[in-house]
Design a protein around this motif. Structure first.
Motif, PDB file in Angstrom:
ATOM      1  N   GLY A  25       0.795  -1.220   0.000  1.00  0.00           N
ATOM      2  CA  GLY A  25       0.000   0.000   0.000  1.00  0.00           C
ATOM      3  C   GLY A  25       0.826   1.267   0.000  1.00  0.00           C
ATOM      4  N   ILE A  26       2.149   1.128   0.061  1.00  0.00           N
ATOM      5  CA  ILE A  26       3.000   2.321   0.077  1.00  0.00           C
ATOM      6  C   ILE A  26       2.859   3.112  -1.225  1.00  0.00           C
ATOM      7  N   LEU A  27       2.600   2.433  -2.330  1.00  0.00           N
ATOM      8  CA  LEU A  27       2.479   3.149  -3.609  1.00  0.00           C
ATOM      9  C   LEU A  27       1.355   4.175  -3.550  1.00  0.00           C
ATOM     10  N   GLU A  28       0.231   3.806  -2.949  1.00  0.00           N
ATOM     11  CA  GLU A  28      -0.873   4.745  -2.809  1.00  0.00           C
ATOM     12  C   GLU A  28      -0.491   5.885  -1.869  1.00  0.00           C
ATOM     13  N   GLN A  29       0.306   5.580  -0.852  1.00  0.00           N
ATOM     14  CA  GLN A  29       0.768   6.617   0.066  1.00  0.00           C
ATOM     15  C   GLN A  29       1.713   7.589  -0.632  1.00  0.00           C
ATOM     16  N   VAL A  30       2.533   7.083  -1.533  1.00  0.00           N
ATOM     17  CA  VAL A  30       3.429   7.956  -2.302  1.00  0.00           C
ATOM     18  C   VAL A  30       2.591   8.903  -3.162  1.00  0.00           C
ATOM     19  N   ALA A  31       1.584   8.363  -3.832  1.00  0.00           N
ATOM     20  CA  ALA A  31       0.714   9.197  -4.666  1.00  0.00           C
ATOM     21  C   ALA A  31      -0.014  10.247  -3.824  1.00  0.00           C
ATOM     22  N   ALA A  32      -0.525   9.841  -2.666  1.00  0.00           N
ATOM     23  CA  ALA A  32      -1.219  10.775  -1.791  1.00  0.00           C
ATOM     24  C   ALA A  32      -0.261  11.845  -1.259  1.00  0.00           C
ATOM     25  N   SER A  33       0.965  11.452  -0.947  1.00  0.00           N
ATOM     26  CA  SER A  33       1.973  12.413  -0.481  1.00  0.00           C
ATOM     27  C   SER A  33       2.300  13.418  -1.576  1.00  0.00           C
ATOM     28  N   ALA A  34       2.451  12.931  -2.796  1.00  0.00           N
ATOM     29  CA  ALA A  34       2.731  13.823  -3.925  1.00  0.00           C
ATOM     30  C   ALA A  34       1.595  14.829  -4.097  1.00  0.00           C
ATOM     31  N   ALA A  35       0.360  14.376  -3.947  1.00  0.00           N
ATOM     32  CA  ALA A  35      -0.790  15.274  -4.091  1.00  0.00           C
ATOM     33  C   ALA A  35      -0.765  16.359  -3.014  1.00  0.00           C
ATOM     34  N   ILE A  36      -0.417  15.991  -1.781  1.00  0.00           N
ATOM     35  CA  ILE A  36      -0.336  16.964  -0.689  1.00  0.00           C
ATOM     36  C   ILE A  36       0.748  17.999  -0.991  1.00  0.00           C
ATOM     37  N   ILE A  37       1.910  17.522  -1.429  1.00  0.00           N
ATOM     38  CA  ILE A  37       3.034  18.427  -1.720  1.00  0.00           C
ATOM     39  C   ILE A  37       2.703  19.332  -2.900  1.00  0.00           C
ATOM     40  N   LYS A  38       2.132  18.762  -3.958  1.00  0.00           N
ATOM     41  CA  LYS A  38       1.766  19.576  -5.127  1.00  0.00           C
ATOM     42  C   LYS A  38       0.778  20.678  -4.758  1.00  0.00           C
ATOM     43  N   LYS A  39      -0.225  20.322  -3.962  1.00  0.00           N
ATOM     44  CA  LYS A  39      -1.228  21.309  -3.546  1.00  0.00           C
ATOM     45  C   LYS A  39      -0.576  22.416  -2.728  1.00  0.00           C
ATOM     46  N   ALA A  40       0.291  22.038  -1.803  1.00  0.00           N
ATOM     47  CA  ALA A  40       0.956  23.044  -0.965  1.00  0.00           C
ATOM     48  C   ALA A  40       1.777  23.994  -1.820  1.00  0.00           C
ATOM     49  N   LEU A  41       2.575  23.462  -2.723  1.00  0.00           N
ATOM     50  CA  LEU A  41       3.428  24.300  -3.567  1.00  0.00           C
ATOM     51  C   LEU A  41       2.585  25.178  -4.495  1.00  0.00           C
ATOM     52  N   LYS A  42       1.518  24.613  -5.044  1.00  0.00           N
ATOM     53  CA  LYS A  42       0.632  25.382  -5.928  1.00  0.00           C
ATOM     54  C   LYS A  42       0.008  26.561  -5.190  1.00  0.00           C
ATOM     55  N   ASN A  43      -0.235  26.373  -3.885  1.00  0.00           N
ATOM     56  CA  ASN A  43      -0.844  27.421  -3.070  1.00  0.00           C
ATOM     57  C   ASN A  43       0.177  28.387  -2.473  1.00  0.00           C
ATOM     58  N   GLY A  44       1.422  28.287  -2.914  1.00  0.00           N
ATOM     59  CA  GLY A  44       2.449  29.207  -2.438  1.00  0.00           C
ATOM     60  C   GLY A  44       3.089  28.810  -1.118  1.00  0.00           C
ATOM     61  N   ASN A  45       2.873  27.585  -0.695  1.00  0.00           N
ATOM     62  CA  ASN A  45       3.464  27.100   0.548  1.00  0.00           C
ATOM     63  C   ASN A  45       4.781  26.387   0.266  1.00  0.00           C
ATOM     64  N   LYS A  46       5.375  25.822   1.308  1.00  0.00           N
ATOM     65  CA  LYS A  46       6.693  25.190   1.176  1.00  0.00           C
ATOM     66  C   LYS A  46       6.706  23.829   1.850  1.00  0.00           C
ATOM     67  N   VAL A  47       7.797  23.105   1.582  1.00  0.00           N
ATOM     68  CA  VAL A  47       8.020  21.788   2.166  1.00  0.00           C
ATOM     69  C   VAL A  47       9.258  21.875   3.053  1.00  0.00           C
ATOM     70  N   LEU A  48       9.109  21.441   4.302  1.00  0.00           N
ATOM     71  CA  LEU A  48      10.221  21.387   5.240  1.00  0.00           C
ATOM     72  C   LEU A  48      10.604  19.921   5.440  1.00  0.00           C
TER      73      LEU A  48
END
Length: 189
Positions: A25-48
């Motif tokens: 199930g890690i593959l789905e978690q990777v996809a979900a993580s990517a979606a969270i990161i993409k949304k944050a960056l698109k909204n002008g946020n950052k990744v720590l």
């Protein structure tokens, strides 16, 4: 065992673990993580990013892939490795204790909508757990990369990708593979 046999064994272990992870199930978690990161960056946020030892190095590596580039030319993406500022790390460790070195930076640099990626093979690194707590208090989402079982991070992260392996080196190899996949998925936007 000869050097060549050890080398073959480590490659075999890596291949078997990679196949096991690919069927989990890690593959789905990777996809979900990517979606969270993409949304944050698109909204002008950052990744720590944060972690200790080899995980600190992986944090720096992944932040560099975001800020610099991964596989294609694009504008830099907002990412910070909380592991690199020795003045901050040593001052905070001296004044407040080592368990707070990442949390203090999250308090200072993190904002609602940002993402914290914590790397800890045990899943129990006190300073990473403290950073997660500080991030959640600021309204940040938290993604964890751990090894077998996930430790306490499995209970507190929004997504915890626990590589099903007790060997630190093999788990960290998969962490960097997952990190590179995240970079590729984010680059695809």
């Amino acid at each position: 065992m000869s050097d060549l046999n050890i080398i073959k064994q480590r490659f075999t272990e890596h291949i078997i673990l990679s196949q096991h992870v690919a069927a989990s199930g890690i593959l789905e978690q990777v996809a979900a993580s990517a979606a969270i990161i993409k949304k944050a960056l698109k909204n002008g946020n950052k990744v720590l990013f944060c972690g200790n030892g080899g995980s600190a190095a992986d944090s720096q590596h992944l932040a560099a892939e975001f800020v610099g580039r991964f596989q294609k030319e694009r504008d830099g993406l907002a990412a910070i490795a909380l592991t690199v500022d020795t003045s901050v790390l040593t001052a905070v460790a001296n004044d407040y204790g080592y368990d707070t070195v990442f949390a203090r930076q999250v308090q200072a640099l993190g904002n609602t909508g940002d993402v914290l990626v914590g790397l800890s093979t045990s899943g129990n690194s006190k300073n990473v757990l403290a950073a997660i707590e500080a991030a959640q208090a600021k309204g940040m989402q938290c993604i964890g990369l751990t090894a077998q079982g996930g430790g306490k991070m499995a209970e507190v992260c929004d997504i915890c990708m626990a590589v099903p392996c007790p060997v630190t080196a093999r788990a960290q190899e998969i962490h960097i593979l997952i990190g590179h996949i995240l970079c590729e998925l984010v680059d695809g936007e």
